[in-house]
Design a protein around this motif. Structure first.
Motif, PDB file in Angstrom:
ATOM      1  N   LEU A  19      41.753  67.081  26.623  1.00  0.00           N
ATOM      2  CA  LEU A  19      41.498  65.801  27.301  1.00  0.00           C
ATOM      3  C   LEU A  19      40.063  65.346  27.027  1.00  0.00           C
ATOM      4  O   LEU A  19      39.817  64.184  26.724  1.00  0.00           O
ATOM      5  N   SER A  20      39.124  66.252  27.137  1.00  0.00           N
ATOM      6  CA  SER A  20      37.736  65.877  26.831  1.00  0.00           C
ATOM      7  C   SER A  20      37.248  66.704  25.644  1.00  0.00           C
ATOM      8  O   SER A  20      37.854  67.715  25.294  1.00  0.00           O
ATOM      9  N   ARG A  22      35.148  68.794  25.270  1.00  0.00           N
ATOM     10  CA  ARG A  22      34.740  70.146  25.562  1.00  0.00           C
ATOM     11  C   ARG A  22      35.779  71.164  25.089  1.00  0.00           C
ATOM     12  O   ARG A  22      35.465  72.309  24.772  1.00  0.00           O
ATOM     13  N   LYS A  23      37.061  70.747  25.052  1.00  0.00           N
ATOM     14  CA  LYS A  23      38.172  71.577  24.551  1.00  0.00           C
ATOM     15  C   LYS A  23      38.139  72.986  25.135  1.00  0.00           C
ATOM     16  O   LYS A  23      38.072  73.983  24.394  1.00  0.00           O
ATOM     17  N   CYS A  24      38.184  73.041  26.440  1.00  0.00           N
ATOM     18  CA  CYS A  24      38.139  74.335  27.115  1.00  0.00           C
ATOM     19  C   CYS A  24      39.324  75.203  26.704  1.00  0.00           C
ATOM     20  O   CYS A  24      40.462  74.732  26.654  1.00  0.00           O
ATOM     21  N   GLY A  32      39.304  75.033  33.956  1.00  0.00           N
ATOM     22  CA  GLY A  32      38.436  74.424  32.956  1.00  0.00           C
ATOM     23  C   GLY A  32      37.056  74.165  33.535  1.00  0.00           C
ATOM     24  O   GLY A  32      36.824  74.301  34.744  1.00  0.00           O
ATOM     25  N   PHE A  33      36.158  73.748  32.661  1.00  0.00           N
ATOM     26  CA  PHE A  33      34.774  73.458  33.055  1.00  0.00           C
ATOM     27  C   PHE A  33      34.720  72.444  34.201  1.00  0.00           C
ATOM     28  O   PHE A  33      33.861  72.525  35.073  1.00  0.00           O
ATOM     29  N   CYS A  34      35.648  71.488  34.204  1.00  0.00           N
ATOM     30  CA  CYS A  34      35.641  70.430  35.223  1.00  0.00           C
ATOM     31  C   CYS A  34      36.064  70.934  36.590  1.00  0.00           C
ATOM     32  O   CYS A  34      35.871  70.248  37.593  1.00  0.00           O
ATOM     33  N   ARG A  37      41.381  71.607  36.323  1.00  0.00           N
ATOM     34  CA  ARG A  37      42.525  71.880  35.436  1.00  0.00           C
ATOM     35  C   ARG A  37      42.692  73.394  35.355  1.00  0.00           C
ATOM     36  O   ARG A  37      41.743  74.114  35.051  1.00  0.00           O
ATOM     37  N   MET A  83      33.756  66.183  33.696  1.00  0.00           N
ATOM     38  CA  MET A  83      33.631  66.978  32.475  1.00  0.00           C
ATOM     39  C   MET A  83      32.161  67.162  32.092  1.00  0.00           C
ATOM     40  O   MET A  83      31.869  67.833  31.109  1.00  0.00           O
ATOM     41  N   VAL A 134      38.785  63.062  34.070  1.00  0.00           N
ATOM     42  CA  VAL A 134      39.495  64.265  34.494  1.00  0.00           C
ATOM     43  C   VAL A 134      40.681  63.955  35.420  1.00  0.00           C
ATOM     44  O   VAL A 134      41.238  64.857  36.055  1.00  0.00           O
TER      45      VAL A 134
HETATM   46  S1  SF4 Z   1      36.242  70.008  31.044  1.00  0.00           S
HETATM   47 FE1  SF4 Z   1      38.283  69.734  31.986  1.00  0.00          FE
HETATM   48  S2  SF4 Z   1      39.102  67.933  30.946  1.00  0.00           S
HETATM   49 FE2  SF4 Z   1      37.418  68.688  29.635  1.00  0.00          FE
HETATM   50  S3  SF4 Z   1      38.418  70.058  28.189  1.00  0.00           S
HETATM   51 FE3  SF4 Z   1      37.713  71.300  29.920  1.00  0.00          FE
HETATM   52  S4  SF4 Z   1      39.521  71.451  31.254  1.00  0.00           S
HETATM   53 FE4  SF4 Z   1      39.891  69.722  29.845  1.00  0.00          FE
END
Ligand code: SF4
Length: 456
Positions: A19-20, A22-24, A32-34, A37, A83, A134
Motif C-alpha cells: 500500500l505504501s 515502505r513495503k513492510c 506493519g510500521f503504521c 495492518r 505510514m 493507511v
Molecule cells: S507502513 Fe502500513 S501501509 Fe505502509 S507498507 Fe507498512 S503495513 Fe503497508
C-alpha cells in the motif's frame, strides 16, 4: 478486522504490504510500521476499517484547496495510524496508533458516511487529518458509494503511497491536495522516516492523469517548519520542482507550522519568511501561490493573472467571489478554477434560541470545533469587541468547524435550544483535529501547545 488490499503472500506465513512504499514484510502475528495492518495466519488484515475521528463539517479551504468549489462545505474524516513518523506531526493524537484514545474514535459504515453527507447537504467528502493512505479499503468503499450518490471526494495526504493504490484512487477522487514536505531526501529520512522520491512520483502520477483535461484537480502545499525547512533555498526548490514537473497553474501553498508533538521547542514559522517565499515563487513563474495557517494577509486571496484584480477574497470562513463561472468577474479572463454552484444546506434555526453560550477566541487561536450529541440546528454569530454582530452561520452536524472571519472578531455566540448543550474544542490551525476541550486547553493542552507563539 477487515481484509486488506494491496499485499502478497511470502514464504513462511509472512506477507508484504505494498500500500505504501515502505513495503513492510510482516511475520505472522505482526503489525506493519503504521500499526494498523496485521498479519493473521498469513493473511493481511486492516485494523482501522470504519474507525474514524468524528465526522466534521469544514470548508474546503481548510484542506489547502483554493481553486475548487470556493467556500464549499466538506465532510472531513480521518482515521488511525500513519505510514510516516514525523516528530513534528500536528495530528499526532490519531496518526500515532499507539497513542490513540478510544474516546476520540467513532465507528462508521460507508453507507452511514454517505447518508450523513447527503442529509446535511454536504457535497464533498474529505479524506484527511492523520493521513488517509493507511485507510485505503474504507476510503475506496465509501468514495465509490459517494460517487454513486452524486458526491465528490477530496484526498488530502502526505502521499507516501504506492502506484497501485494511486491507480485505485484515481477512479474515485475528484481533488488531490498533496503535502510535499521538502525537496530534500535527507529531510524525509531524518524527520519523517520515509523517502522523498515516491512522493514526487506519486504527484507526477496524479498530474499525468489530468492530461486531456479530465483528470482530478491538484494543489500542492509545503509545510514550512521552523528550523527545519524555513529558508528560501528550500522553498525555491519546491517551486522549481513544480515548474519543472507540473505546470505554472497548479496552486502552491506555503503553510505555517505550529510546534507540536515532539517538536515544541521552537516558535511558529515567521510570517515574513512565508511572504518572501511566496514572492520568490511568484517571481519564478508559479501563477497562484498562497500562505496557509495565516490570518490578516492578502496572500490568501486569489488574483486574476490577467488584470491583477482580486477574484476570491478569503478571511477565515468568510469568502467573497468575483467570478463569473470560471472567468474573472472583472476582465473575463478564463481561470483554472472549478466554481461549482453552491449547494443549499437543509438547516434552519427556527425562532428564538433557548440559550446562548459565548466562546472567546484566545490569542492566535482563531478556530474551534463545535460538537453536539444530536443533530440539532445551531446558529453561531461572530462578535466584535463591542458585542456587535459581524456575521455568522449555522449547522446541524454533530461536529463542525468555525473560524474567525476577520481580525475584528473577538468572540462567538452560539445559539441553541434550551435543553441542548455543546462542547467547544479550540483548534490552532484549521486542518487539524482537536481532541481537547477548550476549558482543559486553557491550562496548556496537546492541541494548544505550551510552546510559546513567540521565540523563547
Ligand atoms: S507502513 Fe502500513 S501501509 Fe505502509 S507498507 Fe507498512 S503495513 Fe503497508
Amino acid at each position: 478486522m477487515h481484509p486488506a488490499s494491496l499485499w502478497k503472500a511470502l514464504p513462511n506465513g509472512r506477507v508484504e504490504c505494498h500500500l505504501s512504499p515502505r513495503k513492510c514484510r510482516i511475520p505472522e502475528g505482526g503489525l506493519g510500521f503504521c500499526g494498523v495492518r496485521y498479519n493473521r495466519n498469513g493473511e493481511l488484515l486492516t485494523l482501522n476499517y470504519g474507525k474514524s475521528v468524528p465526522m466534521t463539517e469544514e470548508r474546503i479551504e481548510s484542506e489547502a484547496v483554493y481553486h475548487y468549489a470556493p467556500g464549499a462545505p466538506i465532510l472531513s474524516l480521518g482515521n488511525i495510524g500513519c505510514m510516516l513518523k514525523c516528530d513534528f506531526c500536528q495530528n499526532w493524537q490519531t496518526s500515532q496508533a499507539r497513542l490513540v484514545r478510544e474516546q476520540d474514535i467513532a465507528r462508521y459504515t460507508p453507507e452511514q458516511v454517505v447518508d450523513y453527507a447527503v442529509r446535511h447537504g454536504i457535497g464533498i467528502l474529505s479524506w484527511t487529518y492523520n493521513d488517509p493512505v493507511v485507510w485505503q479499503e474504507f476510503v475506496m468503499d465509501t468514495a465509490r458509494l459517494a460517487r454513486q450518490a452524486g458526491l465528490r471526494n477530496l484526498y488530502k495526504s502526505a502521499f507516501s503511497i504506492g502506484p497501485e493504490a494511486i491507480d485505485e484512487l484515481l477512479e474515485v477522487m475528484d481533488i488531490f491536495s498533496i503535502s510535499l514536505k521538502s525537496l530534500d531526501a535527507d529531510f524525509y529520512r531524518k524527520f519523517t522516516r520515509s523517502e522523498l522520491q515516491p512522493v514526487l512520483e506519486g504527484i507526477k502520477q496524479v498530474y499525468r492523469a489530468r492530461q486531456g483535461g479530465r483528470g482530478p484537480h491538484l494543489e500542492v502545499s509545503n509545510l514550512c517548519i521552523t528550523g527545519r525547512n524555513d529558508n528560501l533555498e528550500q522553498a525555491r526548490r519546491v517551486c522549481d520542482w513544480m515548474l519543472d514537473n507540473l505546470d505554472d497553474e497548479i496552486p502552491l501553498h506555503y503553510v505555517r507550522f505550529h510546534p507540536d508533538y515532539l517538536y515544541t521547542q521552537v516558535a511558529r514559522t515567521d510570517v515574513n519568511f512565508l511572504e518572501q517565499a511566496r514572492r520568490q515563487a511568484l517571481d519564478a513563474g508559479v501563477k497562484f501561490v498562497y500562505l496557509g495557517n495565516t490570518a490578516n494577509t492578502v496572500s490568501v486571496d486569489t488574483c486574476c493573472p490577467q488584470c491583477r484584480e482580486v477574484v476570491i477574497r478569503r478571511s477565515g470562513e468568510g469568502i467573497a467571489l468575483h467570478l463569473d463561472g470560471n472567468r474573472c468577474g472583472h476582465c473575463g479572463h478564463v481561470l483554472p478554477i472549478v466554481n461549482l454552484p453552491q449547494t443549499s444546506k437543509p438547516v434552519a434555526f427556527a425562532g428564538k434560541p433557548g440559550r446562548s453560550l459565548t466562546h472567546v477566541f484566545r490569542g492566535a487561536i482563531g478556530a474551534a470545533h463545535i460538537e453536539q450529541a444530536t443533530e440539532n440546528p445551531i446558529r453561531y454569530v461572530f462578535l466584535d469587541a463591542d458585542g456587535k454582530e459581524i456575521m455568522g452561520g449555522q449547522s446541524s452536524c454533530l461536529r463542525f468547524l468555525v473560524s474567525k472571519p476577520s481580525a475584528r472578531v473577538v468572540a462567538m455566540r452560539i445559539d441553541l435550544d434550551a435543553d441542548k448543550d455543546v462542547r467547544v474544542l479550540e483548534v490552532f490551525d484549521r486542518a487539524h483535529f482537536p481532541t481537547v476541550l477548550t476549558e482543559q486547553s486553557q491550562s496548556g493542552s496537546c492541541d494548544v501547545p505550551p510552546a510559546p507563539l513567540q521565540p523563547r
